[in-house]
Design a protein around this motif. Structure first.
Motif, PDB file in Angstrom:
ATOM      1  N   ILE A 278     -34.809  14.841 -55.403  1.00  0.00           N
ATOM      2  CA  ILE A 278     -35.679  16.012 -55.294  1.00  0.00           C
ATOM      3  C   ILE A 278     -35.068  17.056 -54.370  1.00  0.00           C
ATOM      4  CG2 ILE A 278     -37.920  16.777 -54.395  1.00  0.00           C
ATOM      5  CD1 ILE A 278     -39.145  14.301 -55.581  1.00  0.00           C
ATOM      6  N   THR A 282     -34.213  20.816 -55.428  1.00  0.00           N
ATOM      7  CA  THR A 282     -34.826  21.945 -54.732  1.00  0.00           C
ATOM      8  C   THR A 282     -33.771  22.927 -54.254  1.00  0.00           C
ATOM      9  OG1 THR A 282     -36.617  20.537 -53.980  1.00  0.00           O
ATOM     10  CG2 THR A 282     -36.316  22.584 -52.797  1.00  0.00           C
ATOM     11  N   ARG A 285     -32.700  25.051 -57.076  1.00  0.00           N
ATOM     12  CA  ARG A 285     -33.646  25.956 -57.720  1.00  0.00           C
ATOM     13  C   ARG A 285     -34.236  27.001 -56.786  1.00  0.00           C
ATOM     14  NH1 ARG A 285     -37.790  22.498 -61.416  1.00  0.00           N
ATOM     15  NH2 ARG A 285     -36.414  20.851 -62.115  1.00  0.00           N
ATOM     16  N   LEU A 286     -34.506  26.569 -55.540  1.00  0.00           N
ATOM     17  CA  LEU A 286     -35.281  27.425 -54.650  1.00  0.00           C
ATOM     18  C   LEU A 286     -34.669  28.806 -54.398  1.00  0.00           C
ATOM     19  CD1 LEU A 286     -37.980  27.339 -53.205  1.00  0.00           C
ATOM     20  CD2 LEU A 286     -36.835  26.443 -51.184  1.00  0.00           C
ATOM     21  N   LEU A 289     -35.673  31.282 -56.920  1.00  0.00           N
ATOM     22  CA  LEU A 289     -37.098  31.583 -56.905  1.00  0.00           C
ATOM     23  C   LEU A 289     -37.444  32.507 -55.746  1.00  0.00           C
ATOM     24  CD1 LEU A 289     -38.564  28.073 -57.838  1.00  0.00           C
ATOM     25  CD2 LEU A 289     -38.267  30.066 -59.314  1.00  0.00           C
ATOM     26  N   VAL A 290     -36.782  32.294 -54.606  1.00  0.00           N
ATOM     27  CA  VAL A 290     -37.019  33.176 -53.459  1.00  0.00           C
ATOM     28  C   VAL A 290     -36.571  34.593 -53.799  1.00  0.00           C
ATOM     29  CG1 VAL A 290     -36.359  33.666 -51.068  1.00  0.00           C
ATOM     30  CG2 VAL A 290     -36.885  31.322 -51.763  1.00  0.00           C
ATOM     31  N   LEU A 293     -39.086  36.078 -55.942  1.00  0.00           N
ATOM     32  CA  LEU A 293     -40.291  36.398 -55.184  1.00  0.00           C
ATOM     33  C   LEU A 293     -40.135  37.731 -54.456  1.00  0.00           C
ATOM     34  CD1 LEU A 293     -43.088  35.347 -54.377  1.00  0.00           C
ATOM     35  CD2 LEU A 293     -42.037  34.236 -52.413  1.00  0.00           C
TER      36      LEU A 293
ATOM     37  N   VAL B 330     -39.958  29.587 -63.061  1.00  0.00           N
ATOM     38  CA  VAL B 330     -40.115  28.159 -62.789  1.00  0.00           C
ATOM     39  C   VAL B 330     -40.064  27.362 -64.099  1.00  0.00           C
ATOM     40  CG1 VAL B 330     -41.748  26.396 -62.013  1.00  0.00           C
ATOM     41  CG2 VAL B 330     -41.367  28.434 -60.636  1.00  0.00           C
ATOM     42  N   SER B 334     -37.358  24.338 -65.126  1.00  0.00           N
ATOM     43  CA  SER B 334     -37.739  22.964 -65.451  1.00  0.00           C
ATOM     44  C   SER B 334     -37.290  22.584 -66.851  1.00  0.00           C
ATOM     45  CB  SER B 334     -39.256  22.793 -65.366  1.00  0.00           C
ATOM     46  OG  SER B 334     -39.710  23.173 -64.107  1.00  0.00           O
ATOM     47  N   ARG B 354     -40.992  10.810 -64.559  1.00  0.00           N
ATOM     48  CA  ARG B 354     -40.507  12.185 -64.674  1.00  0.00           C
ATOM     49  C   ARG B 354     -41.600  13.156 -64.234  1.00  0.00           C
ATOM     50  NH1 ARG B 354     -36.061  13.639 -65.128  1.00  0.00           N
ATOM     51  NH2 ARG B 354     -35.620  11.502 -65.751  1.00  0.00           N
ATOM     52  N   LYS B 357     -41.979  13.107 -60.477  1.00  0.00           N
ATOM     53  CA  LYS B 357     -40.862  13.766 -59.823  1.00  0.00           C
ATOM     54  C   LYS B 357     -41.005  15.283 -59.907  1.00  0.00           C
ATOM     55  CE  LYS B 357     -35.889  13.554 -59.589  1.00  0.00           C
ATOM     56  NZ  LYS B 357     -34.691  12.926 -60.153  1.00  0.00           N
ATOM     57  N   GLU B 358     -41.324  15.758 -61.102  1.00  0.00           N
ATOM     58  CA  GLU B 358     -41.469  17.199 -61.298  1.00  0.00           C
ATOM     59  C   GLU B 358     -42.633  17.720 -60.468  1.00  0.00           C
ATOM     60  OE1 GLU B 358     -39.108  18.617 -63.107  1.00  0.00           O
ATOM     61  OE2 GLU B 358     -39.918  20.584 -62.584  1.00  0.00           O
ATOM     62  N   SER B 360     -43.715  16.485 -57.560  1.00  0.00           N
ATOM     63  CA  SER B 360     -43.366  16.585 -56.135  1.00  0.00           C
ATOM     64  C   SER B 360     -42.407  17.748 -55.919  1.00  0.00           C
ATOM     65  CB  SER B 360     -42.751  15.283 -55.602  1.00  0.00           C
ATOM     66  OG  SER B 360     -42.451  14.397 -56.611  1.00  0.00           O
ATOM     67  N   LEU B 361     -41.483  17.925 -56.875  1.00  0.00           N
ATOM     68  CA  LEU B 361     -40.530  19.025 -56.771  1.00  0.00           C
ATOM     69  C   LEU B 361     -41.257  20.362 -56.750  1.00  0.00           C
ATOM     70  CD1 LEU B 361     -37.526  19.622 -56.782  1.00  0.00           C
ATOM     71  CD2 LEU B 361     -37.589  19.673 -59.252  1.00  0.00           C
ATOM     72  N   LEU B 364     -43.189  20.948 -53.541  1.00  0.00           N
ATOM     73  CA  LEU B 364     -42.292  21.345 -52.452  1.00  0.00           C
ATOM     74  C   LEU B 364     -41.911  22.817 -52.581  1.00  0.00           C
ATOM     75  CD1 LEU B 364     -40.588  20.440 -50.018  1.00  0.00           C
ATOM     76  CD2 LEU B 364     -38.802  19.758 -51.613  1.00  0.00           C
ATOM     77  N   ASN B 365     -41.374  23.178 -53.753  1.00  0.00           N
ATOM     78  CA  ASN B 365     -41.004  24.578 -53.984  1.00  0.00           C
ATOM     79  C   ASN B 365     -42.210  25.490 -53.833  1.00  0.00           C
ATOM     80  OD1 ASN B 365     -38.290  24.356 -54.457  1.00  0.00           O
ATOM     81  ND2 ASN B 365     -38.480  24.151 -56.665  1.00  0.00           N
ATOM     82  N   ILE B 368     -43.330  26.161 -50.180  1.00  0.00           N
ATOM     83  CA  ILE B 368     -42.415  27.075 -49.486  1.00  0.00           C
ATOM     84  C   ILE B 368     -42.627  28.512 -49.964  1.00  0.00           C
ATOM     85  CG2 ILE B 368     -39.990  27.655 -49.096  1.00  0.00           C
ATOM     86  CD1 ILE B 368     -39.351  24.665 -49.454  1.00  0.00           C
ATOM     87  N   LEU B 369     -42.681  28.681 -51.293  1.00  0.00           N
ATOM     88  CA  LEU B 369     -42.805  30.030 -51.844  1.00  0.00           C
ATOM     89  C   LEU B 369     -44.163  30.652 -51.500  1.00  0.00           C
ATOM     90  CD1 LEU B 369     -41.123  29.254 -55.258  1.00  0.00           C
ATOM     91  CD2 LEU B 369     -40.211  30.797 -53.507  1.00  0.00           C
TER      92      LEU B 369
END
Lengths: 450, 450
Positions: A278, A282, A285-286, A289-290, A293, B330, B334, B354, B357-358, B360-361, B364-365, B368-369
């Protein structure tokens, strides 16, 4: 010939391993290809994978080691002593051996190398470890068949037999001079059909394609693909033959390169796979995305400027996501086709021609789409004629602008030596979103006046 | 070894052609590889390309024909008589010959085939034309080296020499029975090191990988890549050896497949190149744009429903493009990673894993965003706290939803035998745009109440 891991097979193996029935495990794996065993091991828990690895004989395990996913391989290698690793390495050709040793922690590397039995092999591996893994040197193997231009056919055949012992597949016989400088190549056929006393210098083909040790791997792939080569010799700065790259090594480079462009287009910035952790996913990908944003912040700001329009022209704000989305889509299409053209070296013609072509293409697409929008906004959405006209005209302008931006950003990045694939995906979507909204409201303001 | 077409070379050639100096043209092209000559011809006007083609000798022209872009090749072929085309075809191996003949109009096909000199060659080509070009049969060549299991090593070597005349590169020697059924393979090395009287049945390796004629080309590529094969024999329904596929043919399949996924991700629906005609490019791009446009209609409608919110919460409408764009980005991320995993057969574990996992990913993202958005909307955009909270919460929900949709749509498509790559790009962007806007306003309504 078709292999799919079945749940049954996995379950059976797990039970047998638990009961420590090594013989039955081996029987079950008997007829399975090593690449498939590697796949099976990837599906199991570490201790089961290690069990299988230890049960198999070393001829098979070396090949399996190569085929394993990096993380599974790391676990297996950690469970082995340096001597055991060295035994596996001894079975591999120099390029594969170097790849595996390169993955080891520094201290283990030296331990393993010192345990290698075949000194020549060890020397070759150490030599290969010096090269950047993204260069021809990093791709090549030391195993090759070469003959001296001063020999005759008979000596040649004798020497070749000895050399061929270490080379699994003979693609070409390379001809070198006394200084080991590459002079040309020999075909097996010519060798078989020429009198044994003929000197090599009379039969070899002096024209031979080659790459230099420091040539980038992507360039090696391009050359081998373009010229349909199954193998290519590698020379050092002085033209001395130092190795050979075969097409199967290059297939991986081609695949990786194509995958990378695809990932960049989708806004994934590192070489990740669905099965990575993960945290790694992240990290890949992050950032995009930032970026998107912050692009969004700009669009919020821009829309705020046009707030006065909300009094009389609320409809306009319902259309902003549509305009932004179309700008993004058109931009990605244009840039993707240019990025692919650049990657395949398939862009011909001048920049001006490219501009004119993209312009006509976007005009054609834009007119059709604007017409649909005009009709749709009237008949499907019940929007007034003036707003419908405004939105349609804006869409046409936005499409033209977006396709031009999508075309030029990759070309410009490429000119400055930046990977043009960076320009596809979130980057172009975001910038086109913003540009689209600005153009939309500028046109709306001019027509509707607010 | 590095070749770039220079403007100077092109200019020089054009002048020489205009002055009809054939000898000078040939001198200039003397040392240039045929793949490069094909590239040069692609940059020229038709009559110039035809001039060069006619000037070169037939050994070189057949290879050049293969390397040309399809449209240039079409022009050249149109300028040749059926007999002249047949002469070129006679120089090519069966698989390449069949590919070129397949491109000809129906009536010319037959004319050309009837002009072929080598009857065996012609028969093989006609045979190959029957197969679907996307199958193993469409990829394979008839040229191969095979021996009967009942022969001894001596007969073998003799027969092989005769056969090898037609085979440019010997990869493997295949062993068949009297009915031509594939029994196994022989290594050149074994053959060279065994006594000449040994029967083949005693030395051959009975385990041999093969594919069937109707195996899909993508599957052939997967097998050859996975098992590191340089060539693979092809058998018919009765297990009879009918052809052989080499890795260089498969490299093109791998490249095309990867390029196709990339194009689908970018919303380009056919296999087009930057240099194709405007009409073809439009046909490939427009359908996706129309789809996105209709998606846009839906978003206009949805926003219309929330018009009442405009009285007190105008800010929300400034944020819609941001929310929609993030949902799209996003979703593409994915789906791209799943599509690539499916294409590479690299997805392991259950659907539930799967999903977790997706989840939790994206959590997390998303956290933050959302945090960045909350801070940014306050400090950068000066939005009130309540709206900032609302938008951030909506962003978090939208990101989770978008990543789940992006994960599951490709998996579901794949289950039903539809190319999952279709799900990336405009399709996922558009549906996620709409879902994003709906979720956004639903949450906003619940919190802000309008």
């Amino acid at each position: 010939m078709e292999f799919k891991i079945s749940k049954d097979l996995l379950d059976e193996l797990e039970v047998l391993i638990q009961e420590n029935k090594e013989k039955e495990v081996l029987d079950l794996l008997q007829d399975i290809h090593f690449a498939d065993i590697a796949e099976i091991m990837g599906e199991m828990q570490s201790h089961e994978a290690i069990y299988i690895f230890n049960a198999l004989d070393s001829e098979k395990t070396a090949e399996i080691l190569l085929e394993l996913d990096e993380e599974v391989r790391e676990k297996i290698l950690r469970s082995l002593s340096a001597k055991e690793i060295a035994e596996e390495i001894d079975e591999l050709s120099t390029d594969d051996a170097a790849d595996i040793i390169a993955e080891l922690p520094q201290s283990r590397k030296e331990e393993v190398i010192s345990e290698l039995e075949d000194v020549e092999h060890a020397k070759d591996i150490v030599d290969l470890l010096r090269y950047d893994e993204d260069s021809a040197g990093g791709l090549m193997a030391k195993e090759l068949v070469k003959v001296n231009e001063n020999w005759n056919v008979l000596t040649c055949v004798k020497e070749m037999r000895a050399q061929a012992e270490n080379v699994s597949r003979v693609h070409s016989i390379y001809v070198v001079d006394d200084e080991n400088r590459l002079k040309g190549r020999l075909s097996l056929k010519d060798l078989l059909t020429t009198s044994t006393k003929t000197p090599i210098s009379e039969v070899y083909i002096p024209k031979v394609d080659y790459v230099k040790v420091n040539t980038e791997n992507v360039e090696v792939a391009r050359i081998m693909q373009k010229y349909d080569l199954e193998a290519i010799p590698v020379v050092d700065e002085l033209g001395r033959l130092v190795g050979r790259i075969t097409i199967d090594d290059v297939v991986d480079v081609i695949k990786e390169e194509a995958d990378k462009d695809y990932q960049l287009a989708a806004g994934i910035s590192q070489d990740v796979e669905a099965d990575d952790s993960i945290l790694e996913l992240t990290k890949a990908r992050l950032p995009w995305l930032v970026l998107a944003l912050f692009g969004g912040f700009v669009s919020v700001r821009v829309l705020g400027i046009y707030e006065p329009a909300m009094e009389e022209h609320r409809n306009l704000f319902f259309f902003t996501p549509l305009i932004a989305a179309m700008a993004g889509n058109v931009g990605v299409q244009s840039s993707a086709i240019i990025v692919q053209g650049l990657a395949n070296n398939a862009l011909s013609g001048s920049l001006l021609n490219r501009l004119l072509k993209e312009l006509s293409l976007s005009l054609l697409n834009g007119c059709i789409l604007s017409l649909i929008l005009m009709l749709g906004s009237h008949f499907l959405l019940g929007i007034d004629f003036q707003t419908g006209m405004t939105v349609s005209l804006a869409l046409l302008s936005v499409i033209i602008m977006a396709s031009l931006i999508g075309t030029f950003i990759p070309i410009i990045l490429d000119k400055y030596g930046i990977d043009p694939a960076l320009a596809t995906g979130p980057f172009i979507t975001t910038s086109n979103d913003i540009m689209g909204i600005i153009i939309f409201f500028t046109i709306a303001k001019a027509i509707l006046g607010f």
